[in-house]
Enzyme design. Structure first.
Site, PDB file in Angstrom:
ATOM      1  N   GLU A 288      57.156 -18.194  85.455  1.00 58.47           N
ATOM      2  CA  GLU A 288      56.929 -19.378  86.269  1.00 58.47           C
ATOM      3  C   GLU A 288      58.208 -20.203  86.317  1.00 58.47           C
ATOM      4  OE1 GLU A 288      54.024 -21.970  83.980  1.00 58.47           O
ATOM      5  OE2 GLU A 288      52.819 -20.151  84.060  1.00 58.47           O
ATOM      6  N   ARG A 292      61.057 -29.651  86.555  1.00 56.62           N
ATOM      7  CA  ARG A 292      61.234 -30.951  85.889  1.00 56.62           C
ATOM      8  C   ARG A 292      62.246 -30.809  84.751  1.00 56.62           C
ATOM      9  NH1 ARG A 292      56.674 -28.470  83.542  1.00 56.62           N
ATOM     10  NH2 ARG A 292      57.128 -28.005  81.361  1.00 56.62           N
ATOM     11  N   ARG A 336      60.103 -29.475  67.034  1.00 57.06           N
ATOM     12  CA  ARG A 336      59.293 -30.597  67.523  1.00 57.06           C
ATOM     13  C   ARG A 336      58.455 -31.135  66.366  1.00 57.06           C
ATOM     14  NH1 ARG A 336      56.857 -29.179  73.485  1.00 57.06           N
ATOM     15  NH2 ARG A 336      58.713 -28.141  74.323  1.00 57.06           N
TER      16      ARG A 336
HETATM   17  C1  MV4 Z   1      51.792 -12.931  80.371  1.00 57.22           C
HETATM   18  C2  MV4 Z   1      51.836 -12.319  79.102  1.00 57.22           C
HETATM   19  C3  MV4 Z   1      51.892 -10.945  79.061  1.00 57.22           C
HETATM   20  N1  MV4 Z   1      51.890 -10.223  80.200  1.00 57.22           N
HETATM   21  N2  MV4 Z   1      51.798 -12.165  81.478  1.00 57.22           N
HETATM   22  C4  MV4 Z   1      51.143 -17.403  78.814  1.00 57.22           C
HETATM   23  C5  MV4 Z   1      51.189 -18.679  79.569  1.00 57.22           C
HETATM   24  C6  MV4 Z   1      51.480 -18.347  80.959  1.00 57.22           C
HETATM   25  N3  MV4 Z   1      52.566 -19.136  81.417  1.00 57.22           N
HETATM   26  C7  MV4 Z   1      51.801 -16.910  80.993  1.00 57.22           C
HETATM   27  N4  MV4 Z   1      51.567 -16.382  79.687  1.00 57.22           N
HETATM   28  C8  MV4 Z   1      51.674 -15.057  79.427  1.00 57.22           C
HETATM   29  N5  MV4 Z   1      51.733 -14.260  80.516  1.00 57.22           N
HETATM   30  C9  MV4 Z   1      51.830 -10.848  81.373  1.00 57.22           C
HETATM   31  N6  MV4 Z   1      51.817 -10.110  82.493  1.00 57.22           N
HETATM   32  C10 MV4 Z   1      51.809 -13.123  77.976  1.00 57.22           C
HETATM   33  C11 MV4 Z   1      51.727 -14.515  78.127  1.00 57.22           C
HETATM   34  C12 MV4 Z   1      51.670 -15.266  76.907  1.00 57.22           C
HETATM   35  C13 MV4 Z   1      52.739 -16.059  76.500  1.00 57.22           C
HETATM   36  C14 MV4 Z   1      53.881 -16.211  77.271  1.00 57.22           C
HETATM   37  C15 MV4 Z   1      54.925 -16.990  76.857  1.00 57.22           C
HETATM   38  C16 MV4 Z   1      54.847 -17.639  75.638  1.00 57.22           C
HETATM   39  C17 MV4 Z   1      53.725 -17.542  74.860  1.00 57.22           C
HETATM   40  C18 MV4 Z   1      52.661 -16.749  75.276  1.00 57.22           C
HETATM   41  C19 MV4 Z   1      51.533 -16.646  74.480  1.00 57.22           C
HETATM   42  C20 MV4 Z   1      50.487 -15.881  74.900  1.00 57.22           C
HETATM   43  C21 MV4 Z   1      50.548 -15.194  76.115  1.00 57.22           C
END
Ligand code: MV4
Length: 450
Positions: A288, A292, A336
């Site tokens: 994403e 900001r 933090r």
């Molecule tokens: C994912 C992923 C694994 N595979 N997408 C977590 C929040 C949201 N912004 C997207 N996230 C994730 N997307 C795919 N295809 C694992 C996560 C995720 C994660 C990502 C970044 C930091 C911490 C996390 C904790 C759990 C899951």
């Protein structure tokens, strides 16, 4: 340049913006709820306007109250900080209608990144790598199952309005699909009023590495290197650092170039962050984009030695970016400090701070709005301070952080300091051997008795 900036925020970020404005010769206006009347952002701003009762909805999130404060103080720009209205496209739009500069991207840029499917489609067009998955919204479970078989389980079902983990489910086989679909959609509808879903391959044990970018009004975008934010708990970041221990010069060049492409694809203006998932083979995927300034911007400031708030205000005022992308010259790490009890499921611990002694010394920076006698209100985010340590190497920065945490004293409330102390000494953490799942299995041990 602007002559007066209203800061539509509270806490350490409001103070942070005031500091830079003072150095730039810009007047400042603080806004505050009645719960924040004794806050330092109120004391240090040139003017302060009370905008309502403690509840965020009636104060920091109230667009009419903030616009009224803009009007009576004659501010010519608004800095939204992070959280609250920072990524609210309507607020940015209303500021523009009022003839005040919103310090951040345009409403269109915000909207294009706020909807995750739109963001992903934009990235595919810009040739930024994304996780393989559905193209656009899923029509129904049948389509979801068909695509999941094509890309292969496990998959992740995500809400297009999501982010921060809400409306998200890991699905391991066809049989689990219906239940995941129903529960994720229900959660998304309740949280965002939008139950649109998409599906993608589940990236196992990823690292969360984000690239800081900045764009000016003339189409120039540069990157300011990465931050590793893999140390999170329930989608709340706890520690951020640069360089990422997983980074290589080659990967930084590739991820930096991809982040610049992402910014250019939407003519990005201002400071922004492109978040990536990085797998064990160092393949990276767009996740994403945050439109900001972020909590962890200080890590980047320390490793490239630039004031990001100053750069943000300059580009908002129409000044061109000069120079090329920046690479880290030091190692910096941020912890933090939250008013939470790490020995009790990180439960919020608001209340009066009876005694407070900040860490100090060479290479130690503490950004905080609290002081001895301050009462942490229960209404807002629980972060009370950020400690940022920098040194020539990661090893030295971690050692310095341990030392800084040892001399940090906060009495009267529980804080996350003991958690960070333990983490800094963890063997796997010190080796850089961690991913986003690290905290799930991290053992904090017993609470030391006084
Ligand atoms: C994912 C992923 C694994 N595979 N997408 C977590 C929040 C949201 N912004 C997207 N996230 C994730 N997307 C795919 N295809 C694992 C996560 C995720 C994660 C990502 C970044 C930091 C911490 C996390 C904790 C759990 C899951």
């Amino acid at each position: 340049m602007f002559s007066k900036i209203l800061i539509a925020n509270r806490g350490e970020i409001a103070l942070r913006v005031i500091r830079t404005c003072k150095e730039m010769g810009i007047k400042t206006v603080a806004v505050y709820s009645t719960a924040d009347k004794d806050s330092l952002h109120v004391r240090f701003a040139d003017e302060a306007v009370c905008i309502g009762p403690p509840s965020s909805a009636e104060s920091y999130l109230s667009i009419p109250k903030i616009m009224a404060a803009v009007e009576i103080t004659n501010a010519d720009a608004v800095h939204p900080g992070y959280g609250f209205l920072a990524e609210n496209a309507d607020f940015a739009e209303i500021c523009t209608e009022y003839g005040v500069k919103f310090i951040g991207p345009t409403p269109d840029m915000m909207k294009s990144m706020g909807d995750k499917i739109t963001a992903k489609e934009t990235m595919i067009k810009a040739k930024v790598p994304v996780v393989p998955g559905s193209e656009g919204l899923l029509k129904d479970v049948k389509e979801g199952i068909k695509i999941s078989n094509k890309i292969g389980y496990p998959v992740m079902l995500k809400a297009t309005a999501g982010g921060g983990g809400k409306g998200m489910r890991i699905i391991w086989n066809d049989d689990e699909f219906q239940e995941g679909w129903d529960s994720a959609r229900k959660e998304a509808a309740a949280s965002f009023g939008n139950d649109g879903m998409y599906v993608e391959k589940f990236v196992e044990e990823p690292r969360h590495i984000e690239i800081q970018i900045i764009g000016d009004q003339y189409g120039k975008v540069i990157h300011l290197s990465e931050r590793d934010c893999s140390i999170q708990r329930r989608h709340q970041k706890l520690v951020e650092e640069c360089p990422s221990p997983f980074m290589t010069d080659d990967l930084r060049k590739k991820m930096g170039a991809a982040a610049i492409k992402a910014g250019k694809a939407i003519n990005y203006e201002g400071v922004g962050t492109v978040e990536f998932l990085v797998d064990k083979y160092r393949k990276f995927y767009f996740m994403e984009m945050n439109t900001r300034i972020q909590v962890e911007h200080c890590v980047t400031e320390e490793v490239i030695d630039h004031d990001l708030i100053k750069e943000q205000i300059k580009v908002a005022a129409g000044i061109k970016i000069s120079g090329k992308s920046y690479f880290p010259q030091m190692h910096a790490i941020e912890c933090r400090i939250n008013a939470e009890d790490p020995y009790n499921d990180f439960r919020p611990s608001p209340g009066k701070i009876n005694s407070f002694h900040s860490a100090k010394g060479h290479g130690v920076r503490v950004d905080t709005h609290v002081y001895a006698g301050y009462v942490v209100p229960p209404y807002y985010d629980s972060m009370i301070a950020k400690i940022i340590c920098r040194a020539q190497t990661r090893e030295e920065a971690l050692t310095k952080m341990s030392r800084a945490l040892d001399e940090f004293i906060v009495e009267g409330i529980k804080t996350t300091i003991p958690f960070h102390k333990k983490l800094m000494k963890d063997e796997n953490f010190r080796k850089g051997n961690f991913n986003t799942g690290f905290i799930d299995t991290f053992d904090l041990g017993e609470e030391p008795s006084e």
